[in-house]
Design a protein around this motif. Structure first.
Motif, PDB file in Angstrom:
ATOM      1  N   GLY A  69       0.788  -1.224   0.000  1.00 44.72           N
ATOM      2  CA  GLY A  69       0.000   0.000   0.000  1.00 44.72           C
ATOM      3  C   GLY A  69       0.821   1.274   0.000  1.00 44.72           C
ATOM      4  N   ARG A  70       2.151   1.149  -0.043  1.00 44.38           N
ATOM      5  CA  ARG A  70       2.984   2.357  -0.078  1.00 44.38           C
ATOM      6  C   ARG A  70       2.753   3.123  -1.378  1.00 44.38           C
ATOM      7  NH1 ARG A  70       8.576   0.725  -0.107  1.00 44.38           N
ATOM      8  NH2 ARG A  70       7.867  -1.394  -0.597  1.00 44.38           N
ATOM      9  N   ARG A  71       2.863   4.441  -1.291  1.00 43.16           N
ATOM     10  CA  ARG A  71       2.600   5.286  -2.453  1.00 43.16           C
ATOM     11  C   ARG A  71       3.820   5.334  -3.359  1.00 43.16           C
ATOM     12  NH1 ARG A  71       0.755  10.931  -1.894  1.00 43.16           N
ATOM     13  NH2 ARG A  71      -0.290  10.493  -3.897  1.00 43.16           N
ATOM     14  N   LEU A  72       3.591   5.172  -4.658  1.00 42.05           N
ATOM     15  CA  LEU A  72       4.668   5.155  -5.650  1.00 42.05           C
ATOM     16  C   LEU A  72       4.296   6.053  -6.822  1.00 42.05           C
ATOM     17  CD1 LEU A  72       6.696   2.157  -6.971  1.00 42.05           C
ATOM     18  CD2 LEU A  72       5.486   3.617  -8.618  1.00 42.05           C
ATOM     19  N   LEU A  73       5.245   6.875  -7.238  1.00 40.05           N
ATOM     20  CA  LEU A  73       5.092   7.715  -8.424  1.00 40.05           C
ATOM     21  C   LEU A  73       6.103   7.284  -9.463  1.00 40.05           C
ATOM     22  CD1 LEU A  73       4.092  10.207 -10.033  1.00 40.05           C
ATOM     23  CD2 LEU A  73       5.839  11.542  -8.825  1.00 40.05           C
ATOM     24  N   ASP A  74       5.626   6.934 -10.656  1.00 41.71           N
ATOM     25  CA  ASP A  74       6.505   6.614 -11.775  1.00 41.71           C
ATOM     26  C   ASP A  74       6.568   7.843 -12.680  1.00 41.71           C
ATOM     27  OD1 ASP A  74       8.153   5.258 -13.500  1.00 41.71           O
ATOM     28  OD2 ASP A  74       6.528   4.229 -14.539  1.00 41.71           O
ATOM     29  N   PHE A  75       7.681   8.559 -12.632  1.00 39.48           N
ATOM     30  CA  PHE A  75       7.857   9.774 -13.414  1.00 39.48           C
ATOM     31  C   PHE A  75       8.344   9.398 -14.809  1.00 39.48           C
ATOM     32  CE2 PHE A  75      10.384  13.352 -14.971  1.00 39.48           C
ATOM     33  CZ  PHE A  75       9.526  14.419 -14.745  1.00 39.48           C
ATOM     34  N   GLY A  76       7.579   9.820 -15.831  1.00 41.56           N
ATOM     35  CA  GLY A  76       7.879   9.380 -17.188  1.00 41.56           C
ATOM     36  C   GLY A  76       7.388   7.969 -17.396  1.00 41.56           C
ATOM     37  N   CYS A  77       6.123   7.732 -17.064  1.00 41.84           N
ATOM     38  CA  CYS A  77       5.588   6.364 -16.989  1.00 41.84           C
ATOM     39  C   CYS A  77       5.353   5.726 -18.351  1.00 41.84           C
ATOM     40  CB  CYS A  77       4.296   6.352 -16.182  1.00 41.84           C
ATOM     41  SG  CYS A  77       2.941   7.305 -16.914  1.00 41.84           S
ATOM     42  N   GLY A  78       5.411   6.518 -19.442  1.00 40.76           N
ATOM     43  CA  GLY A  78       5.213   5.939 -20.760  1.00 40.76           C
ATOM     44  C   GLY A  78       3.880   5.222 -20.873  1.00 40.76           C
ATOM     45  N   ALA A  79       3.895   4.045 -21.453  1.00 33.93           N
ATOM     46  CA  ALA A  79       2.671   3.281 -21.695  1.00 33.93           C
ATOM     47  C   ALA A  79       2.255   2.436 -20.494  1.00 33.93           C
ATOM     48  CB  ALA A  79       2.844   2.400 -22.917  1.00 33.93           C
ATOM     49  N   GLY A  80       2.911   2.631 -19.333  1.00 35.37           N
ATOM     50  CA  GLY A  80       2.434   2.024 -18.095  1.00 35.37           C
ATOM     51  C   GLY A  80       2.935   0.630 -17.792  1.00 35.37           C
ATOM     52  N   TYR A  81       4.002   0.188 -18.453  1.00 31.29           N
ATOM     53  CA  TYR A  81       4.484  -1.174 -18.208  1.00 31.29           C
ATOM     54  C   TYR A  81       5.002  -1.380 -16.784  1.00 31.29           C
ATOM     55  CZ  TYR A  81       3.995  -2.248 -23.153  1.00 31.29           C
ATOM     56  OH  TYR A  81       3.473  -2.473 -24.408  1.00 31.29           O
ATOM     57  N   PHE A  82       5.681  -0.376 -16.235  1.00 28.36           N
ATOM     58  CA  PHE A  82       6.126  -0.530 -14.848  1.00 28.36           C
ATOM     59  C   PHE A  82       4.963  -0.356 -13.881  1.00 28.36           C
ATOM     60  CE2 PHE A  82       7.519   1.344 -10.814  1.00 28.36           C
ATOM     61  CZ  PHE A  82       8.148   0.224 -10.294  1.00 28.36           C
ATOM     62  N   LEU A  83       4.069   0.592 -14.141  1.00 26.72           N
ATOM     63  CA  LEU A  83       2.915   0.770 -13.257  1.00 26.72           C
ATOM     64  C   LEU A  83       2.111  -0.510 -13.145  1.00 26.72           C
ATOM     65  CD1 LEU A  83       1.637   4.332 -14.271  1.00 26.72           C
ATOM     66  CD2 LEU A  83       2.719   3.658 -12.106  1.00 26.72           C
ATOM     67  N   GLU A  84       2.052  -1.265 -14.216  1.00 27.89           N
ATOM     68  CA  GLU A  84       1.355  -2.548 -14.196  1.00 27.89           C
ATOM     69  C   GLU A  84       1.989  -3.493 -13.188  1.00 27.89           C
ATOM     70  OE1 GLU A  84      -0.587  -5.391 -17.605  1.00 27.89           O
ATOM     71  OE2 GLU A  84       1.418  -4.586 -17.963  1.00 27.89           O
ATOM     72  N   LEU A  85       3.342  -3.536 -13.169  1.00 25.67           N
ATOM     73  CA  LEU A  85       4.042  -4.357 -12.182  1.00 25.67           C
ATOM     74  C   LEU A  85       3.835  -3.819 -10.771  1.00 25.67           C
ATOM     75  CD1 LEU A  85       7.508  -5.107 -13.825  1.00 25.67           C
ATOM     76  CD2 LEU A  85       5.547  -6.643 -13.600  1.00 25.67           C
TER      77      LEU A  85
END
Length: 362
Positions: free
Chosen positions: A159-175
């Protein structure tokens, strides 16, 4: 068509290294690392250092460009080193730019550089085609390898908050959402953001800068990630100060970027694969701490990079080659990519630094 360099290498080493990926051969072939290091030192010794005004008089300025001094130490003198370029099939130039070295701190950067207010011009037209095409193949594998290198931070989101800066098409956000992070991202490519939100379940991607999205601008993030983004930032000190403000006490910043100390850069010069169309600045283990210090971070830890396929086990090296590769990367530059974990404060070092070799920068 086989290049002259490959023919020369085959003449010297034969075929016994053909099974080794080309990016790892410079670390494995006997004597090559010493030759490449000598080649690099000779280039630095013989390349002239000139005042910025003289450099301006020699170089044409593009419509969306500006001349800059070193962002790491303020030095204005320039040591021109490289002219990366890409040629189209019809023989015309697709893109080209100049890379200089700071004679004071060693920082490598593009000069002229891109005006910050025109940065979006590089990503506005169907950039997602690039992010989801050949470039996207095996991206999540690379993300997992980097997360494993800094295992305590990414093992479980909780549940920790994470920001992906320059997330592109979201491949890391998916992980990230799969691992239980409360994740969101921002990007300057509108079509990439649209595609990311079509892919994601719990995480959300936003178009624009962090300060333009209220729930992001409020900060309080446990983790901020920059996957192949750092080289794209025209005002890195300003950006990193913002990242530091966005992190909560005990927070960390994860960085994956091309390594300006790479032996491949020393071997191939302007032909190095880290010089791509949209890259602006190039960091090493020596210059990244300078940036982090200016931005108010407390420390940084690095993890070596041996190559995606080698680390994944899909390229199997002989025991001797594996030992030589590891020894070469560990004792020299850390590999062609740089993986780093920046600690916002002492609390972050205490929380996450026990299993890592932390270099304090404050």
């Amino acid at each position: 068509m086989v290049s002259a360099k490959r023919v020369a290498a085959r003449a010297v080493y034969g075929s016994r290294y053909d099974s080794v990926p080309w990016a790892q051969r410079v670390y494995i072939r006997p004597g090559e690392r010493a030759v490449r290091e000598l080649q690099w030192r000779l280039k630095l010794r013989t390349s002239p250092v000139i005042p910025l005004d003289e450099y301006r008089s020699r170089v044409e300025l593009g419509a969306i460009e500006e001349f800059i001094a070193c962002h790491m130490c303020g030095e204005s003198r320039q040591q021109p080193l490289h002219m990366p370029s890409r040629t189209k099939k019809d023989g015309t130039t697709a893109w080209s730019y100049r890379v200089v070295r700071c004679p004071s701190c060693g920082f490598l950067y593009r000069n002229p550089n891109i005006l910050p207010e025109r940065l979006g011009d590089l990503y506005s037209k169907n950039y997602s085609r690039f992010l989801t095409g050949d470039y996207a193949a095996n991206r999540q594998r690379r993300y997992r390898q980097a997360m494993d290198a800094f295992h305590p931070v990414f093992a479980e989101g909780g549940g920790r908050r994470l920001l992906d800066f320059g997330c592109g098409a979201g491949y890391f956000l998916e992980l990230a959402e799969q691992r239980g992070f409360d994740a969101c991202g921002v990007d300057l490519s509108p079509d990439s953001v649209k595609e990311a939100n079509e892919r994601l379940t719990a995480a959300t991607a936003h178009f624009g800068a962090p300060e333009e999205v209220p729930e992001i601008a409020a900060g309080g993030f446990d983790v901020v990630t920059l996957w192949s983004v750092l080289a794209h930032l025209p005002r890195p000190v300003e950006d990193f100060r913002k990242f530091r403000e966005l992190l909560c006490p005990g927070g960390v910043l994860m960085i994956l970027t091309v390594n300006a100390q790479s032996l491949l850069l020393k071997a191939y010069g302007s032909g190095w694969n880290g010089f791509t169309r949209n890259h602006l600045m190039f960091y090493s283990r020596e210059t990244l701490p300078l940036l982090l210090r200016q931005a108010g971070f407390a420390g940084v830890a690095f993890a070596p990079f041996y190559g995606d396929t080698v680390e994944a086990g899909t390229t199997r090296l002989s025991p001797g080659h594996s030992r030589r590769l590891k020894r070469g990367v560990d004792s020299s530059d850390g590999g062609n990519m740089m993986r780093a974990l920046a600690f916002a404060d002492e609390k972050a070092i205490e929380r996450w630094g026990d299993e890592l070799s932390v270099h304090r920068v404050d």
